[in-house]
Motif scaffolding. Sequence first.
Motif, PDB file in Angstrom:
ATOM      1  N   ARG A 104       7.299   8.726 -13.381  1.00 35.44           N
ATOM      2  CA  ARG A 104       8.168   9.651 -12.647  1.00 35.44           C
ATOM      3  C   ARG A 104       7.456  10.962 -12.339  1.00 35.44           C
ATOM      4  NH1 ARG A 104      14.342   9.213 -13.151  1.00 35.44           N
ATOM      5  NH2 ARG A 104      14.626   7.012 -13.567  1.00 35.44           N
ATOM      6  N   LEU A 105       6.675  11.442 -13.293  1.00 36.98           N
ATOM      7  CA  LEU A 105       5.928  12.681 -13.074  1.00 36.98           C
ATOM      8  C   LEU A 105       4.901  12.510 -11.971  1.00 36.98           C
ATOM      9  CD1 LEU A 105       5.243  15.582 -13.896  1.00 36.98           C
ATOM     10  CD2 LEU A 105       3.646  14.624 -15.566  1.00 36.98           C
ATOM     11  N   ILE A 161      13.286  10.678  -8.545  1.00 37.33           N
ATOM     12  CA  ILE A 161      14.483   9.840  -8.567  1.00 37.33           C
ATOM     13  C   ILE A 161      14.259   8.475  -7.931  1.00 37.33           C
ATOM     14  CG2 ILE A 161      16.860   9.665  -7.730  1.00 37.33           C
ATOM     15  CD1 ILE A 161      16.945  12.770  -7.932  1.00 37.33           C
ATOM     16  N   VAL A 162      13.604   8.443  -6.781  1.00 32.37           N
ATOM     17  CA  VAL A 162      13.493   7.193  -6.032  1.00 32.37           C
ATOM     18  C   VAL A 162      12.238   6.421  -6.404  1.00 32.37           C
ATOM     19  CG1 VAL A 162      13.315   6.210  -3.726  1.00 32.37           C
ATOM     20  CG2 VAL A 162      14.847   8.124  -4.119  1.00 32.37           C
ATOM     21  N   ARG A 215      11.527   3.211  -9.736  1.00 31.95           N
ATOM     22  CA  ARG A 215      11.272   1.810  -9.391  1.00 31.95           C
ATOM     23  C   ARG A 215       9.847   1.369  -9.700  1.00 31.95           C
ATOM     24  NH1 ARG A 215      13.287   1.082  -3.452  1.00 31.95           N
ATOM     25  NH2 ARG A 215      11.926   2.858  -3.158  1.00 31.95           N
ATOM     26  N   ALA A 216       9.157   2.095 -10.524  1.00 31.71           N
ATOM     27  CA  ALA A 216       7.781   1.721 -10.886  1.00 31.71           C
ATOM     28  C   ALA A 216       7.786   0.546 -11.853  1.00 31.71           C
ATOM     29  CB  ALA A 216       7.062   2.910 -11.514  1.00 31.71           C
ATOM     30  N   THR A 247       1.715   5.753  -8.718  1.00 34.24           N
ATOM     31  CA  THR A 247       2.890   5.654  -9.585  1.00 34.24           C
ATOM     32  C   THR A 247       2.844   4.370 -10.400  1.00 34.24           C
ATOM     33  OG1 THR A 247       4.197   6.947  -8.024  1.00 34.24           O
ATOM     34  CG2 THR A 247       5.405   5.623  -9.617  1.00 34.24           C
ATOM     35  N   GLU A 248       2.468   3.279  -9.755  1.00 35.01           N
ATOM     36  CA  GLU A 248       2.360   2.004 -10.464  1.00 35.01           C
ATOM     37  C   GLU A 248       1.272   2.073 -11.535  1.00 35.01           C
ATOM     38  OE1 GLU A 248       3.397  -1.915 -11.361  1.00 35.01           O
ATOM     39  OE2 GLU A 248       4.404  -0.452 -10.093  1.00 35.01           O
TER      40      GLU A 248
END
Length: 146
Positions: free
Chosen positions: A6-7, A51-52, A56-57, A138-139
Amino acid sequence: MPNAARLVAALCVGGLALIVSVQVMGLMPDSADFGYFTYVNGLIGLCVGWIVVGKRAGRGLAAAINNGLSGVLMLLLWALFVHACVEMVDRALANRYGDVFQAIVAVLKLMAEYGLVLLDTLAIATLIAGGLVSGLLTEYAWRSGR
């Protein structure tokens, strides 16, 4: 729940929003007053990333690419909506609308007008590349931070 994904997503999408904001400012006339334009877009990018995209990672490589691109789409929609609402309120305070329905329609028209400014090759390429990079980073952060 805060985590590394998220970060990273918030920082990536927020940074992308700042970069594209500067590009859009270059497309507008010199007489335009932008005020807090870049800061608002950066804040929207941080929120959308957290948030988005960050939520979803962890669903795989293809999902990461889709996640980044859908995050960019959400960034665009929210930024267009927020800036159109601000402009509508300014116009409403100047008594330019007869009723609420005219003001709501004006928000949609303003979103379309502002969206046309984004039909620049460099802005589109930056958004697509930034979305891909954001999703992949992010992944990676999700896999590394578990």
